[in-house]
Structure formats: structure tokens, C-alpha cells
Design an enzyme around this catalytic site. Structure first.
Site, PDB file in Angstrom:
ATOM      1  N   ASP A   1       0.848  -1.204   0.000  1.00 46.19           N
ATOM      2  CA  ASP A   1       0.000   0.000   0.000  1.00 46.19           C
ATOM      3  C   ASP A   1       0.885   1.256   0.000  1.00 46.19           C
ATOM      4  O   ASP A   1       0.873   2.051   0.941  1.00 46.19           O
ATOM      5  CB  ASP A   1      -0.965   0.012   1.200  1.00 46.19           C
ATOM      6  CG  ASP A   1      -0.228   0.017   2.549  1.00 46.19           C
ATOM      7  OD1 ASP A   1      -0.857   0.443   3.545  1.00 46.19           O
ATOM      8  OD2 ASP A   1       0.955  -0.368   2.603  1.00 46.19           O
TER       9      ASP A   1
ATOM     10  N   ASN B   1      -2.526   2.723   3.558  1.00 48.01           N
ATOM     11  CA  ASN B   1      -1.965   4.060   3.809  1.00 48.01           C
ATOM     12  C   ASN B   1      -2.784   5.157   3.133  1.00 48.01           C
ATOM     13  O   ASN B   1      -2.879   6.276   3.640  1.00 48.01           O
ATOM     14  CB  ASN B   1      -0.528   4.125   3.303  1.00 48.01           C
ATOM     15  CG  ASN B   1       0.440   3.406   4.221  1.00 48.01           C
ATOM     16  OD1 ASN B   1       0.291   3.442   5.439  1.00 48.01           O
ATOM     17  ND2 ASN B   1       1.420   2.733   3.638  1.00 48.01           N
TER      18      ASN B   1
ATOM     19  N   PHE C   1      -0.810  -0.705  12.698  1.00 49.20           N
ATOM     20  CA  PHE C   1      -1.719  -0.207  11.664  1.00 49.20           C
ATOM     21  C   PHE C   1      -2.181  -1.297  10.688  1.00 49.20           C
ATOM     22  O   PHE C   1      -3.386  -1.438  10.455  1.00 49.20           O
ATOM     23  CB  PHE C   1      -1.010   0.919  10.896  1.00 49.20           C
ATOM     24  CG  PHE C   1      -1.828   1.551   9.806  1.00 49.20           C
ATOM     25  CD1 PHE C   1      -1.740   1.087   8.497  1.00 49.20           C
ATOM     26  CD2 PHE C   1      -2.698   2.604  10.075  1.00 49.20           C
ATOM     27  CE1 PHE C   1      -2.488   1.665   7.489  1.00 49.20           C
ATOM     28  CE2 PHE C   1      -3.449   3.200   9.063  1.00 49.20           C
ATOM     29  CZ  PHE C   1      -3.347   2.726   7.764  1.00 49.20           C
ATOM     30  N   ASN C   2      -1.270  -2.082  10.102  1.00 47.82           N
ATOM     31  CA  ASN C   2      -1.642  -3.046   9.059  1.00 47.82           C
ATOM     32  C   ASN C   2      -2.613  -4.099   9.582  1.00 47.82           C
ATOM     33  O   ASN C   2      -3.447  -4.611   8.842  1.00 47.82           O
ATOM     34  CB  ASN C   2      -0.404  -3.741   8.474  1.00 47.82           C
ATOM     35  CG  ASN C   2       0.459  -2.808   7.660  1.00 47.82           C
ATOM     36  OD1 ASN C   2       0.042  -1.686   7.338  1.00 47.82           O
ATOM     37  ND2 ASN C   2       1.667  -3.236   7.333  1.00 47.82           N
TER      38      ASN C   2
ATOM     39  N   HIS D   1       9.726   0.496   7.834  1.00 50.36           N
ATOM     40  CA  HIS D   1       9.154  -0.811   8.188  1.00 50.36           C
ATOM     41  C   HIS D   1       9.230  -1.856   7.062  1.00 50.36           C
ATOM     42  O   HIS D   1       9.802  -2.917   7.235  1.00 50.36           O
ATOM     43  CB  HIS D   1       7.669  -0.650   8.573  1.00 50.36           C
ATOM     44  CG  HIS D   1       7.385   0.404   9.578  1.00 50.36           C
ATOM     45  ND1 HIS D   1       7.502   0.205  10.946  1.00 50.36           N
ATOM     46  CD2 HIS D   1       6.986   1.696   9.420  1.00 50.36           C
ATOM     47  CE1 HIS D   1       7.175   1.308  11.578  1.00 50.36           C
ATOM     48  NE2 HIS D   1       6.858   2.232  10.686  1.00 50.36           N
ATOM     49  N   ASP D   2       8.626  -1.567   5.924  1.00 49.47           N
ATOM     50  CA  ASP D   2       8.304  -2.613   4.955  1.00 49.47           C
ATOM     51  C   ASP D   2       9.496  -3.340   4.341  1.00 49.47           C
ATOM     52  O   ASP D   2       9.428  -4.574   4.154  1.00 49.47           O
ATOM     53  CB  ASP D   2       7.393  -2.027   3.861  1.00 49.47           C
ATOM     54  CG  ASP D   2       6.051  -1.585   4.428  1.00 49.47           C
ATOM     55  OD1 ASP D   2       5.461  -0.638   3.892  1.00 49.47           O
ATOM     56  OD2 ASP D   2       5.604  -2.188   5.425  1.00 49.47           O
TER      57      ASP D   2
END
Ligand SMILES: Nc1ccc([C@@H]2N[C@H](CO)[C@@H](O)[C@H]2O)cc1
Ligand SMILES: [Ca+2]
Length: 313
Positions: free
Chosen positions: A9, A38, A165-166, A239-240
Site C-alpha cells: 500500500d 496508507n 496499523f496493518n 518498516h516494509d
């Protein structure tokens, strides 16, 4: 090489995850799928195609997926990623369109088109597409090598004190993914909050001196500012790409087996990934949590991937 489907996202850190997956020779990017998170689906999809355009990613199908969570209302993260979802740098108009196939069907088709146990799913957004794929074609659960997701946390939250969040934007989808029966590696906030893009990291990225490197530098300028103002971080946690890094080299992002379940009904805890660290993990535990990052080697992966991408014509 590790064959992956990146479900994302974009999102500043999703964009860097995509560049790492494209640039590192140990990863074969089979497909990229997008999911609301997001920002709205149309924005994150356009962002993914813009990043692919500037990075020279060709021959990889991009497909848009769920435009809302399974049950809950859309909740975007404009405070961190901005109105476009990728605020900061100038974005090139996408040079190609997403395919007509829905992301869920592209995920299923891609898994079924490859040998069992060879395709890793790497979700870096909400888990809506992954949950739908497991329901659409349950046979992929036994065929996927593993699911290495950025999301959740053992002792850290960001959307709430205990939820990341995810997971929090679609807890029901997350519960389906964690309970499906495939192996899940949770690369959560305990790990990703170690992936800080401090001054020395920024210098190393700028030193690559290419268009995509400058793009990442501008992404991180914006991401650093919002993370400072909104979450009080001196440097932004990226993060990702940590999920992609685990697939590349699990000694850079080290995970331990432990039972993990997703709370979907708690008044104060909905979206929490409840990890059980009370004792040795039970035999055959299918869930793992990443807790230890080799910061230096992680950022070397990212810088090396940018060098490999170079300046696409
Ligand atoms: N505040 C905030 C909200 C959402 C994200 C996105 N969700 C995950 C981190 O919670 C990452 O995938 C990132 O793209 C990051 C920060
Ligand atoms: Ca993301």
C-alpha cells in the site's frame, strides 16, 4: 532466488520495499499487488506504478485489489504518508497500467503457476487481499512457501497502544491469515522500530547518486518529518523493506517461533497480535516473530539494491 509476490500500500516504506525486491538479485519479483491502507486503493496503485516507472521495473504484472477492509470502514494514514500516500518527491506519471486481473486472482494464479513451496507472499499493508486469496482458493495455503508480513508486534503498537496499523485496519483479515495454517513470519514493530534511517543511512543513500536514490532520499525527508511531528521519532523507522530483507537473508532479520493470534473483539485490544513467549514454542509452531535486526547489514542491502537499479534509461 526467492520468488515473491509483494502485496503493498505505497506508502513511503512500501516504495522502498519494492525497490529492494527489484534491486536485490536474490529476489525474483513475480507480481506486485496493491491494497487499500496508507491511502485509498486508486492512490496506492498509482503510487506503485509510479515507483515501478522510475525504477525501470518491466515485465512484472501489477494488480489492484481490495478497496476497503472486509468488515470495517477505510482508515488511511494521511498524517504519515500525506494526501497522495507518497508525498514529498515529484512522482513520474506511470508508464504502464495495472492489469485487469483483480489482485486476489493474480495472487492465486501466480501461486498455482509455480511449483508447490516455491512462492513467498510478502504483504506490507493490510491483509485483506491475502485473506480473500486464502478464501478464494484454499489450495494455495498448502502451496505457498510462507507468508512474510510487515505488521503487528509482540510488545509494540502504533495505531493503538497494542495494535499496529496493518493489522488494526483489517483485524478480521489478519485473523484469517494468521490462522490459515501456512507458515507466517510476523515482521512487526519490535523489529522495524530498529530500522531507523538516521543521518549515516541518509548519507549512504545519497552517495549512490542516481535518480532512484534521490527519490528515496526525498521520500525519507518527508517520512522523517511526519514521523518526527506525529510520532516523536528522531529518525523514521522504515518498516516494509524489513519483510523483504527477511526473505533475502533471515540472519539480517532474525525471527523466533512463537504462537501468535489476532484479537478482533477486545474493547481496548482489537488489532493486537497476541504473541505467547511464556515458554518454548510448541512443536510445529507455524507462526514466528522477528525481533532482532542487523541494522548495518540491512541498510547495506538497501544501498546495494539502489546501486544495482542504477539510473534506468
Ligand atoms: N503511522 C503509520 C501508519 C501506517 C504505516 C504503514 N503501516 C505499516 C507500519 O505500521 C507500514 O507498512 C507502513 O507502510 C506507517 C506508519
Ligand atoms: Ca505499508
Amino acid at each position: 532466488t526467492e520468488k515473491i509476490v509483494l502485496d503493498c500500500d505505497p506508502g513511503h516504506d512500501d516504495a522502498i520495499a519494492l525497490l529492494l525486491a527489484h534491486g536485490d538479485p536474490r529476489i525474483e519479483l513475480l507480481a506486485v499487488t496493491t491494497v487499500v491502507g496508507n491511502q485509498t486503493l486508486d492512490k496506492v496503485t498509482r503510487n506503485a506504478l509510479s515507483v515501478a516507472t522510475l525504477a525501470g521495473i518491466t515485465g512484472v504484472p501489477f494488480a489492484a485489489g481490495a478497496d476497503r477492509p472486509l468488515l470495517r470502514e477505510i482508515a488511511v494514514a494521511a498524517d504519515i504518508h500525506g494526501e497522495t500516500g507518497l508525498d514529498g518527491p515529484e512522482l513520474p506519471a506511470p508508464a504502464f497500467a495495472a492489469v485487469d486481473t483483480h489482485a486476489v486472482d493474480l495472487i492465486v494464479e501466480t501461486v498455482l503457476a509455480h511449483e508447490p513451496g516455491t512462492v513467498t507472499l510478502v504483504p506490507t499493508g493490510g491483509l485483506t487481499n491475502i485473506a480473500l486469496a486464502a478464501r478464494r482458493a484454499p489450495e494455495i495455503v498448502g502451496r505457498v512457501k510462507r507468508v512474510v508480513l510487515m505488521g503487528g508486534g509482540v510488545a509494540v503498537g502504533n495505531r493503538t497502544p497494542v495494535a499496529e496499523f496493518n493489522i488494526a485496519i483489517d483485524p478480521e483479515a489478519a485473523a484469517i491469515v494468521f490462522e490459515a495454517g501456512w507458515e507466517v513470519v510476523m515482521v512487526g514493530l519490535d523489529l522495524t522500530h530498529q530500522a531507523l534511517a538516521g543521518p549515516e543511512v541518509r548519507r549512504a543513500i545519497r552517495a549512490v547518486g542516481t535518480g532512484p536514490a534521490r527519490f528515496v532520499d526525498e521520500l525519507l525527508d518527508f517520512f522523517a518529518a511526519t514521523y518526527r511531528d506525529v510520532q516523536g521519532f528522531d529518525a523514521p523507522p522504515v518498516h516494509d523493506p524489513c519483510a523483504v530483507a527477511h526473505v533475502i537473508d533471515p540472519t539480517i532479520v532474525r525471527a523466533l517461533p512463537m504462537p501468535i493470534v489476532v484479537e478482533t473483539a477486545g474493547r481496548h485490544t482489537t488489532g493486537m497480535t497476541v504473541a505467547d513467549r511464556r515458554g518454548p514454542a510448541p512443536q510445529g509452531c507455524r507462526t514466528h516473530a522477528a525481533l532482532e535486526l542487523d541494522h548495518t547489514r540491512f541498510w547495506e542491502l538497501v544501498v546495494d539494491a539502489l546501486r544495482t537499479i542504477g539510473d534506468p534509461a
